[in-house]
Each structure stands twice: as structure tokens, then as C-alpha cells.
Design a protein around this motif. Structure first.
Motif, mmCIF file in Angstrom:
data_model
loop_
_atom_site.group_PDB
_atom_site.id
_atom_site.type_symbol
_atom_site.label_atom_id
_atom_site.label_comp_id
_atom_site.label_asym_id
_atom_site.label_seq_id
_atom_site.Cartn_x
_atom_site.Cartn_y
_atom_site.Cartn_z
ATOM 1 N N LEU A 165 32.178 15.225 -73.068
ATOM 2 C CA LEU A 165 32.837 13.982 -73.244
ATOM 3 C C LEU A 165 34.043 14.145 -72.145
ATOM 4 C CD1 LEU A 165 33.700 11.545 -74.837
ATOM 5 C CD2 LEU A 165 34.995 12.988 -76.468
ATOM 6 N N TYR A 166 34.328 13.095 -71.338
ATOM 7 C CA TYR A 166 35.391 12.984 -70.488
ATOM 8 C C TYR A 166 36.514 12.212 -70.872
ATOM 9 C CZ TYR A 166 31.804 14.751 -67.272
ATOM 10 O OH TYR A 166 30.962 15.657 -66.407
ATOM 11 N N GLY A 167 37.816 12.623 -70.824
ATOM 12 C CA GLY A 167 38.928 11.838 -71.469
ATOM 13 C C GLY A 167 40.152 12.680 -71.390
ATOM 14 N N SER A 168 41.132 11.818 -71.602
ATOM 15 C CA SER A 168 42.407 12.210 -72.090
ATOM 16 C C SER A 168 42.653 12.083 -73.593
ATOM 17 C CB SER A 168 43.500 11.843 -71.151
ATOM 18 O OG SER A 168 43.867 10.268 -71.335
ATOM 19 N N LEU A 169 43.599 12.984 -73.954
ATOM 20 C CA LEU A 169 43.890 12.643 -75.436
ATOM 21 C C LEU A 169 44.900 11.559 -75.567
ATOM 22 C CD1 LEU A 169 44.841 16.507 -76.015
ATOM 23 C CD2 LEU A 169 42.657 15.366 -76.934
ATOM 24 N N ARG A 170 45.777 11.276 -74.779
ATOM 25 C CA ARG A 170 46.408 9.723 -74.690
ATOM 26 C C ARG A 170 45.519 8.920 -74.419
ATOM 27 N NH1 ARG A 170 51.667 10.437 -75.876
ATOM 28 N NH2 ARG A 170 52.648 12.757 -75.772
ATOM 29 N N TYR A 200 46.746 6.403 -63.148
ATOM 30 C CA TYR A 200 48.323 5.969 -63.316
ATOM 31 C C TYR A 200 49.436 6.839 -63.767
ATOM 32 C CZ TYR A 200 47.114 4.320 -67.956
ATOM 33 O OH TYR A 200 46.825 4.229 -69.476
ATOM 34 N N ARG A 201 48.762 7.783 -64.502
ATOM 35 C CA ARG A 201 49.791 8.679 -65.229
ATOM 36 C C ARG A 201 49.887 9.986 -64.104
ATOM 37 N NH1 ARG A 201 46.761 10.494 -70.559
ATOM 38 N NH2 ARG A 201 48.466 11.987 -70.793
ATOM 39 N N ILE A 202 49.668 9.799 -62.909
ATOM 40 C CA ILE A 202 49.723 11.057 -61.907
ATOM 41 C C ILE A 202 50.581 10.477 -61.155
ATOM 42 C CG2 ILE A 202 48.483 12.764 -60.665
ATOM 43 C CD1 ILE A 202 46.098 12.554 -62.600
ATOM 44 N N PRO A 204 45.678 17.021 -61.593
ATOM 45 C CA PRO A 204 44.428 17.225 -62.600
ATOM 46 C C PRO A 204 43.212 15.979 -62.016
ATOM 47 C CG PRO A 204 46.385 16.269 -63.523
ATOM 48 C CD PRO A 204 46.890 16.442 -62.085
ATOM 49 N N HIS A 205 42.042 16.519 -62.549
ATOM 50 C CA HIS A 205 41.070 15.751 -62.676
ATOM 51 C C HIS A 205 41.333 14.212 -63.356
ATOM 52 C CE1 HIS A 205 36.630 15.353 -63.973
ATOM 53 N NE2 HIS A 205 36.441 15.054 -62.551
ATOM 54 N N ASN A 206 41.061 13.373 -62.582
ATOM 55 C CA ASN A 206 41.640 11.859 -62.974
ATOM 56 C C ASN A 206 40.607 10.812 -62.711
ATOM 57 O OD1 ASN A 206 42.331 10.359 -60.415
ATOM 58 N ND2 ASN A 206 43.071 12.550 -60.219
ATOM 59 N N SER A 220 53.017 12.008 -68.167
ATOM 60 C CA SER A 220 52.867 12.022 -66.839
ATOM 61 C C SER A 220 52.651 13.310 -66.000
ATOM 62 C CB SER A 220 53.823 11.361 -66.161
ATOM 63 O OG SER A 220 54.997 11.859 -66.573
ATOM 64 N N PHE A 221 52.092 13.297 -64.768
ATOM 65 C CA PHE A 221 51.644 14.445 -64.321
ATOM 66 C C PHE A 221 52.240 14.532 -62.636
ATOM 67 C CE2 PHE A 221 49.011 14.244 -67.766
ATOM 68 C CZ PHE A 221 48.599 15.668 -68.206
#
Ligand code: GSH
Length: 222
Positions: free
Chosen positions: A4-9, A35-37, A46-48, A220-221
Motif C-alpha cells: 500500500l502506497y500513501g501518506s498518513l495525511r 505539493y507538500r514538498i 522523499p518518495h512522492n 511539509s518537507f
């Protein structure tokens, strides 16, 4: 093992919540929204969702995405429902009638709840709820949510959970749409059964742990 690929937000919380409730084996691969990077193409980013390796999995460049053997799946609802069917057990629909009711609540969530509820979330977190524009957005969203919330509230006055006596994937899918509106306390006052259900779902130990992890993920990163 499913990946499963994803972010927690993100909407990846839907399948991740279910996987953890089912204690189903899976690999979680963090993928942050581009858009968070600040510079998503940087070697240090990070992997995005703009990474070539991720676009090969979901050409839409959105999370969540799932790899299950030869199956590449996007859309959080489809992924979560697939996982429920694949792993089965008490969190999954049992039989054709429960399957149909699960789809009913999931489609109500994405068609009638998600968009206005997201408008409320965005106004509170990225806009100004006190500004005339913010007030207008919230008023429109509240109006749009009256009928679906009344429908859900009426059902939950007679049932603990959407499918009756047990917590299932239907509750995860709809609760994760409804929670986008959670900052609007006034909206929920008219819907006590819906509020009780959402609060009880979000108090489940699996969810509280997941929510703590989610809140620890940076917004954000660099
Ligand atoms: N309908 C899709 C929406 C997916 C979606 O909008 N994902 C967001 C995070 S919640 C995303 O990846 N946004 C990045 C972008 O659109 O560039 C679903 O339910 O999976």
C-alpha cells in the motif's frame, strides 16, 4: 504481500485503517503528495506522487495506490473494498446484501459527503473560516451536508454501526468522509447519532494509534 502506497495525511488512511483492524499482512510504502514538498524532484526529496517510480503504479499521481500481485489499483474506496473482500472476516461484508449496503454507504460518502466536508476542512486549515468567503463556503457545505447527514443519523439512531451490530469497512469508508467536516462542531449538533457513531469509531484503539502517527507526519518537507 499487498503493498500500500500513501501518506498518513491522505485518503490512504482508509485502507490502512482497515488493514490494521484486520491484522492483515501488508507492506506500507510512504509516498508524500508532491505539493507538500518544496522540491519534489530533488534527490533528497522523499518518495512522492511525482516520482517516476510512483507514476508507474498510479499514472494519476495520487495516493493511495495498491499493488496486489499483478493488480495495480488506485482510488481509496476501490482499494479498501478490495482488501475487505480479499481478507474477509468480521470487518468485511458477509454476503450479497451486506456487500450492497457497504457499496451504498461508500457511494453516499464519495458522492454526497466528501466534497462539502472537504470544503469545511480546507476552509479551517488553509483558509479563514471567519472571512466572508470562508463563511459562505461553510454555509454552502453545511447546506449540502444536511440531507446525507440526516440520512446517516436516522439510520444510526436504530443501529450501532452502518451494517448493524458490528464495525465494518462500511464504517471506515463513511467515517473517513464525514471526518473531513469535523472542525465544524455546530454542524454536528443536529446529528447526535452520527456524532456518537463517528466518536466511537475514532475511539477504536487501532484508529487512535493511527491518528497519533498521522499527526506526527510533517505537513511539509524540504
Ligand atoms: N478519488 C481519489 C482521490 C485521491 C487523492 O486526491 N489523493 C490525494 C491525497 S488524499 C493526492 O494524492 N493528491 C496529490 C495530487 O493530487 O497531486 C481517491 O479516493 O483515492
Amino acid at each position: 504481500m499487498v503493498q500500500l502506497y500513501g501518506s498518513l495525511r491522505s485518503r490512504a488512511l482508509r485502507p490502512l485503517w482497515l488493514l490494521r483492524e484486520m491484522q492483515a499482512p501488508h507492506t506500507w510504502i510512504p509516498v508524500i503528495q508532491a505539493y507538500r514538498i518544496a522540491d519534489p524532484s530533488s534527490a533528497l526529496a522523499p518518495h512522492n506522487t511525482a516520482s517516476a517510480s510512483f507514476l508507474a503504479i498510479n499514472p494519476m499521481g495520487q495516493v493511495p495506490a495498491l499493488v496486489d500481485g499483478d493488480l495495480l489499483l488506485s482510488e481509496s474506496m476501490a482499494i479498501t473494498l478490495h482488501l475487505a473482500r480479499k481478507f474477509g472476516g468480521p470487518r468485511a461484508p458477509a454476503g450479497a446484501a451486506e456487500d450492497a449496503l457497504t457499496l451504498q454507504w461508500a457511494f453516499l460518502g464519495v458522492s454526497a459527503v466528501e466534497k462539502p466536508a472537504l470544503d469545511i476542512l480546507m476552509t479551517h486549515h488553509q483558509g479563514d473560516p471567519a472571512s466572508p468567503q470562508g463563511q459562505a463556503t461553510i454555509a454552502a457545505a453545511r447546506a449540502a451536508l444536511q440531507r446525507p447527514f440526516a440520512r446517516i443519523d436516522a439510520h444510526l439512531r436504530a443501529h450501532d454501526w452502518l451494517l448493524g451490530a458490528r464495525f465494518t469497512v462500511a464504517d471506515i469508508l463513511l467515517a473517513e468522509c464525514v471526518r473531513f467536516a469535523i472542525d465544524d462542531a455546530a454542524l454536528f449538533k443536529a446529528f447526535p447519532a452520527l456524532t456518537r457513531w463517528l466518536t466511537t469509531a475514532r475511539a477504536r484503539p487501532v484508529f487512535t494509534a493511527l491518528w497519533d502517527e498521522r499527526n506526527a507526519e510533517p505537513l511539509s518537507f524540504p
